[in-house]
Design a protein around this motif. Sequence first.
Motif, short mmCIF file in Angstrom:
data_model
loop_
_atom_site.label_atom_id
_atom_site.label_comp_id
_atom_site.label_asym_id
_atom_site.label_seq_id
_atom_site.Cartn_x
_atom_site.Cartn_y
_atom_site.Cartn_z
N UNK A 1 0.85 -1.18 0.00
CA UNK A 1 0.00 0.00 0.00
C UNK A 1 0.89 1.24 0.00
N UNK A 2 0.60 2.19 -0.88
CA UNK A 2 1.32 3.45 -0.89
C UNK A 2 0.61 4.48 -0.02
N UNK A 3 1.39 5.35 0.59
CA UNK A 3 0.84 6.48 1.35
C UNK A 3 1.39 7.74 0.70
N UNK B 1 4.37 1.94 2.08
CA UNK B 1 5.44 2.73 1.47
C UNK B 1 4.99 4.18 1.38
N UNK B 2 5.58 5.05 2.19
CA UNK B 2 5.25 6.47 2.15
C UNK B 2 6.08 7.17 1.09
N UNK B 3 5.43 7.91 0.22
CA UNK B 3 6.12 8.60 -0.88
C UNK B 3 6.61 9.97 -0.42
N UNK B 4 7.66 10.48 -1.04
CA UNK B 4 8.07 11.86 -0.76
C UNK B 4 7.05 12.83 -1.34
N UNK C 1 3.63 -2.79 -8.32
CA UNK C 1 3.09 -3.89 -7.53
C UNK C 1 2.16 -3.48 -6.40
N UNK C 2 1.80 -2.21 -6.32
CA UNK C 2 0.94 -1.76 -5.22
C UNK C 2 -0.50 -2.19 -5.45
N UNK C 3 -1.14 -2.68 -4.39
CA UNK C 3 -2.56 -3.02 -4.45
C UNK C 3 -3.41 -1.76 -4.49
N UNK C 4 -3.01 -0.76 -3.73
CA UNK C 4 -3.78 0.47 -3.64
C UNK C 4 -2.99 1.54 -2.92
N UNK C 5 -3.67 2.64 -2.62
CA UNK C 5 -2.97 3.78 -2.02
C UNK C 5 -3.89 4.57 -1.11
#
Length: 201
Positions: free
Chosen positions: A20-22, A88-91, A106-110
């Motif tokens: 998951x991305x943040x 995974x936190x993005x800049x 490969x991220x399921x969602x965000x």
Amino acid sequence: MIFGRSERGKPPVEPVTLKILVAGGFGVGKTTLVGAVSEIRPLRTEEVLTEAGRPVDDTRGVEGKHTTTVAMDFGRITLREDLVLYLFGTPGQDRFWFLWDELAAGALGAVVLVDTRRLEDCFAAVDYFERRSIPFAVAVNCFEGATRHPAENIRQALDLDDDVPVVLCDARERESVKEVLIEVVRHAGTHAADGRASVAT
């Protein structure tokens, strides 16, 4: 390999692991969110803001911020015995956006984290996930002293599709963040099921 706990006499459960991305604007609370919910010591790539970065780092509204993420944040949370999320936190700054494609693989969602005092800062993240058909939920970080707006007003301001979840949260509170992550997983599951159904027809 991470294995879940098992009942006596039953084999251990190997959990499903999801990425998951943040994402969100500069200073919105991404590092705080990952740290609040991670069951491991989160990996952080924060550096001190410098005078050289002052012309490009807009600190209006977050004047007390003295550090910034320059690569990513990373954390892990076990939602159930059979389900583990890697966060995974993005800049947040424009100059680090070249990292997003690598992080998104490969991220399921965000989660798109939003500060209503600087709503325009999340437009780029919303656009990024919409263009790549990555399911996301908008989480409104309820900062102290900030005006509270109904979720539907925020949906309209961001021009979001009706199915995109919009939830209010406190990025400092573990249980609040867990609810956001559960909403993202639920939404991504629905999105995947709809995609399979459309392929089948």
